[in-house]
Design a protein around this motif. Structure first.
Motif, short mmCIF file in Angstrom:
data_model
loop_
_atom_site.label_atom_id
_atom_site.label_comp_id
_atom_site.label_asym_id
_atom_site.label_seq_id
_atom_site.Cartn_x
_atom_site.Cartn_y
_atom_site.Cartn_z
N ILE A 273 0.83 -1.20 0.02
CA ILE A 273 0.02 0.17 0.06
C ILE A 273 1.07 1.37 0.00
N ASN A 274 1.93 1.36 0.65
CA ASN A 274 2.94 2.23 0.75
C ASN A 274 3.57 2.54 -0.48
N ALA A 275 3.85 1.36 -1.02
CA ALA A 275 4.60 1.61 -2.57
C ALA A 275 3.63 2.16 -3.61
N ILE A 276 2.33 1.72 -3.29
CA ILE A 276 1.29 2.11 -4.18
C ILE A 276 1.33 3.81 -4.13
N LEU A 277 0.91 4.43 -2.97
CA LEU A 277 0.32 5.61 -2.76
C LEU A 277 1.97 6.60 -2.83
N LYS A 278 3.01 6.04 -2.81
CA LYS A 278 4.09 6.46 -3.16
C LYS A 278 4.29 7.01 -4.58
N ILE A 279 3.99 6.18 -5.44
CA ILE A 279 3.78 6.33 -6.88
C ILE A 279 2.67 7.36 -7.19
N LEU A 280 1.42 7.44 -6.62
CA LEU A 280 0.34 8.07 -6.65
C LEU A 280 0.69 9.61 -6.30
N SER A 281 1.55 9.57 -5.38
CA SER A 281 1.71 10.84 -4.71
C SER A 281 2.74 11.53 -5.56
N LEU A 409 -26.09 9.65 2.95
CA LEU A 409 -24.81 8.53 2.73
C LEU A 409 -24.31 8.32 4.15
N SER A 410 -24.03 7.24 4.60
CA SER A 410 -23.36 6.80 5.86
C SER A 410 -21.88 7.38 5.59
N PRO A 411 -21.17 7.46 6.57
CA PRO A 411 -19.55 7.77 6.73
C PRO A 411 -18.93 6.43 6.30
N LEU A 412 -17.81 6.63 5.48
CA LEU A 412 -16.87 5.46 4.98
C LEU A 412 -16.04 5.11 6.18
N CYS A 413 -15.51 4.01 5.70
CA CYS A 413 -14.52 3.40 7.08
C CYS A 413 -13.47 2.97 5.96
N LEU A 414 -12.07 2.95 6.71
CA LEU A 414 -10.72 2.79 5.86
C LEU A 414 -9.92 2.05 6.90
N SER A 415 -9.11 1.14 6.18
CA SER A 415 -7.93 0.31 7.01
C SER A 415 -7.18 1.30 7.46
N HIS A 416 -6.29 0.62 8.77
CA HIS A 416 -5.42 1.36 9.37
C HIS A 416 -4.14 1.92 8.30
N GLU A 417 -3.82 0.82 7.48
CA GLU A 417 -2.80 0.90 6.68
C GLU A 417 -2.94 1.85 5.50
N ILE A 418 -4.01 1.96 5.00
CA ILE A 418 -4.44 2.98 3.83
C ILE A 418 -4.54 4.13 4.63
N HIS A 419 -5.18 4.41 5.73
CA HIS A 419 -5.42 5.56 6.50
C HIS A 419 -3.92 6.31 6.60
N THR A 420 -3.20 5.52 7.09
CA THR A 420 -1.66 5.93 7.71
C THR A 420 -0.83 6.56 6.25
N ALA A 421 -1.07 5.45 5.17
CA ALA A 421 -0.36 5.84 3.89
C ALA A 421 -0.69 7.09 3.36
N LEU A 422 -2.27 7.46 3.37
CA LEU A 422 -2.91 8.37 2.74
C LEU A 422 -2.39 9.94 3.49
N THR A 423 -2.00 9.62 4.71
CA THR A 423 -1.73 10.91 5.45
C THR A 423 -0.27 11.12 5.36
N ASN A 424 0.46 9.91 5.22
CA ASN A 424 2.20 9.94 5.31
C ASN A 424 2.69 10.77 3.93
N PHE A 425 1.73 10.36 2.80
CA PHE A 425 2.12 10.93 1.59
C PHE A 425 1.42 12.11 1.03
N PHE A 426 0.78 12.82 2.16
CA PHE A 426 -0.05 14.05 1.85
C PHE A 426 -0.90 14.04 0.82
N ILE A 427 -1.52 12.73 0.73
CA ILE A 427 -2.52 12.53 -0.55
C ILE A 427 -3.57 13.57 -0.45
N PRO A 428 -4.43 13.92 0.68
CA PRO A 428 -5.47 14.78 0.90
C PRO A 428 -5.04 16.33 0.13
#
Length: 603
Positions: A273-281, A409-428
């Protein structure tokens, strides 16, 4: 809104080359003046000609012709698929390539029904056979570096590229084609093509597109991925980004690996997941405006240099160089060689334009992958389309609205690994930046040069994908991970400005759905955290009135939800009645607007 899916975006198409190009273009230009399907009948008849050159030209003509909607019914009536199919295995390599090109364009332009009909007419049998023959041909051509430039080898790769594009288009539209892909062992074949990414990036990109399609929601295929297969994908994903095309390849492969997450050992999930989001970032971090400007300047300089070189050659040859017209007047003189300009040797597609398209496509793909990562079990785009009848959509909206207090629509849920990677790579932050309207500088450059003009639509698409990504991220992440209340208020103001800066936003259905989805999610999050809203009552009513007659169910769902959210917030504030009366947003007006949105008809 549910998952963002890459379904029927416009596909790159096959363009005839060589001696058949002029004939194909002439046929396409004159097709509208013919009666019924005259050109179709002529080309289909030539497919059986003894001469390979005639068959090639007939396929090239059809490749041009199928890009025109009026020609499609004639092709269907005359069973073009069954006639083109056998030519995929023609004795002539040129015929194979142009036949595959014609089928590629037919599958890209014809849509779901045409692709499904192609499967019904058994196009998969010769197509799979061709893919296997190309694979065997590449195996037999494992030669020295010099021999790798052999014409037959290049032809085999070109044929494979066209065939993979046909396979990709058909599998994207037909579940039966995907089943055949699984059964016939096509995975091993296309992975072999992908492994050639270092020498043929075009073929690798086509395979990556195809793999991203066939690995989605296909558990039977996922079982076929061996360690060797995963290694091929990993090698392509970590290859050096020596050009924008390789950046696109890495992004597409990252999307494929995301689809394979269920077969990846749990101990490796976080790493993948980290490798994928690093590329996307890294893809989203690139400044598309800067690339457009640089590439256009590079193209201008290249063409200028080519023109200067032509002038130098022309002046150097002087009077010793004669044209054919002069030779006709002086038949007794020795015929001079024809002029060969540098521009004649340049590739038919401008490199700079290709590079720019590759980057924009990579950014669009990256945003779509991020949305897919964040998706929940909310209704997908296909399900919104299923709610097409007034009765079904109205019942759905009424029930959802009444049961959720305006929050559809109800709130979404996210795994810890994805949540961490999204924030670590400043995706938002990077997704938020892509929600801005296309730069006026880039738009101006593209507007002034016709070949570049389609890039404006590409940039607008990126903005829409970013707005959908914004909706998902705001629904998923904590306020602190989004930057806190000030950032959300800034975002809300930004979205309002985006919306009302375009007076004709109602006419842009994709933009309207994307921005209404983002606004709904943002306002819902702000309301839940008691963060002051940004839209004035007048703006709200203006937006709702503009969306009343939208045929898009998703837009009406979003607007009804926004009405409910805003109404709930106003009801809790002091002095609400005076505010509502001042803005003429009385209770009966509120109910009227909501009722119109639910029923799609004015009272």
């Amino acid at each position: 809104m549910g998952k963002s899916r890459t379904k029927r975006f416009k596909r790159p198409q096959f363009s005839p080359t060589g001696s058949c190009q002029a004939e194909a273009a002439a046929a396409a230009n004159g097709a509208g003046e013919e009666e019924d399907d005259g050109p179709v009948a002529e080309f289909l008849e030539k497919l059986q000609h003894p001469s390979a050159e005639v068959r090639e030209c007939a396929c090239a003509g059809l490749a041009r012709l199928v890009q025109q909607s009026p020609a499609l019914p004639g092709l269907a009536r005359r069973d073009a698929v069954r006639r083109l199919g056998p030519l995929l295995l023609d004795s002539s390599l040129a015929v194979r390539e142009t036949a595959a090109g014609a089928l590629r364009n037919l599958s890209a332009c014809g849509g779901f029904e045409v692709c499904d009909d192609m499967v019904t007419k058994d196009i998969m049998t010769p197509l799979v056979a061709l893919l296997k023959e190309c694979s065997a041909g590449l195996d037999s051509n494992e030669m020295s570096p010099q021999e790798k430039k052999d014409q037959n080898r290049n032809a085999t790769e070109n044929i494979a590229n066209e065939a993979v594009n046909v396979l990709w288009n058909i599998c994207e539209c037909s579940s039966r084609a995907v089943s055949i892909f699984n059964k016939e062992g096509c995975l091993e074949i296309v992975l072999k093509y992908l492994s050639r990414f270092s020498t043929n990036v075009d073929l690798a990109i086509s395979v990556a597109y195809c793999l991203q399609t066939v690995t989605e929601d296909n558990p039977d295929l996922l079982k076929s991925f061996s360690a060797t297969a995963l290694h091929v994908l990993e090698s392509a994903m970590v290859c050096p980004a020596s050009s924008m095309e390789y950046i696109l390849l890495k992004t597409l492969v990252a999307g494929t690996i995301w689809n394979l997450k269920d077969v990846i050992p749990s101990k490796s999930q976080a790493e993948i997941i980290n490798a994928i989001l690093k590329i996307l970032s890294e893809v989203l971090e690139m400044d598309a405006v800067e690339v457009v400007v640089q590439m256009k300047e590079a193209e201008t300089q290249r063409l200028k240099t080519a023109a200067e070189t032509e002038d130098i050659l022309h002046n150097a040859n002087g009077d010793d160089l004669m044209e054919d017209e002069e030779m006709e007047e002086i038949p007794h003189k020795r015929k001079a060689r024809k002029k060969t300009f540098i521009s004649d040797l340049l590739p038919p597609t401008d490199k700079e334009l290709r590079e720019t398209i590759a980057l924009l496509t990579a950014q669009q793909t990256a945003l779509e992958i991020i949305v897919n990562m964040c998706c929940s079990e909310d209704p997908s785009d296909d399900e919104w389309e299923d709610l097409s009848s007034s009765d079904e959509s109205d019942a759905f909206l009424e029930t959802s609205f009444s049961e959720s207090g305006g929050q559809l629509l109800s709130p979404l849920c996210l795994s810890h690994e994805i949540h961490t990677a999204l924030t670590n790579f400043f995706i938002p932050k990077k997704v938020f930046e892509k929600t801005a309207s296309p730069s006026s500088i880039a738009v101006d450059i593209c507007s002034r040069h016709p070949p570049w003009k389609p890039l404006i639509r590409k940039m607008n698409t990126i903005q829409c994908r970013a707005l959908v990504g914004l909706q998902s991220l705001v629904s998923l992440l904590d306020v602190d991970h989004l930057g806190g209340a000030p950032v959300l208020q800034t975002l809300a103001l930004h979205l309002s400005q985006l919306l009302f800066a375009q007076p004709d936003f109602v006419k842009n259905a994709d933009f309207l759905e994307a921005i209404s989805s983002a606004l709904r999610a943002l306002l819902q999050t702000m309301a839940s955290k008691s963060i002051p809203q940004c839209m004035t009552p007048d703006q709200l009513m203006s937006f709702c009135k503009a969306s009343i007659h939208s045929s898009n169910v998703g837009v009406r769902v979003n607007v009804v939800s926004i009405l409910g959210i805003t109404g709930s917030v106003l009801a809790k504030e002091d002095g609400t009645l005076e505010t509502l009366q001042t803005s003429k947003l009385r209770h009966k007006d509120w109910i009227r607007c909501r009722h119109i949105l639910l029923n799609k008809t004015a009272l």
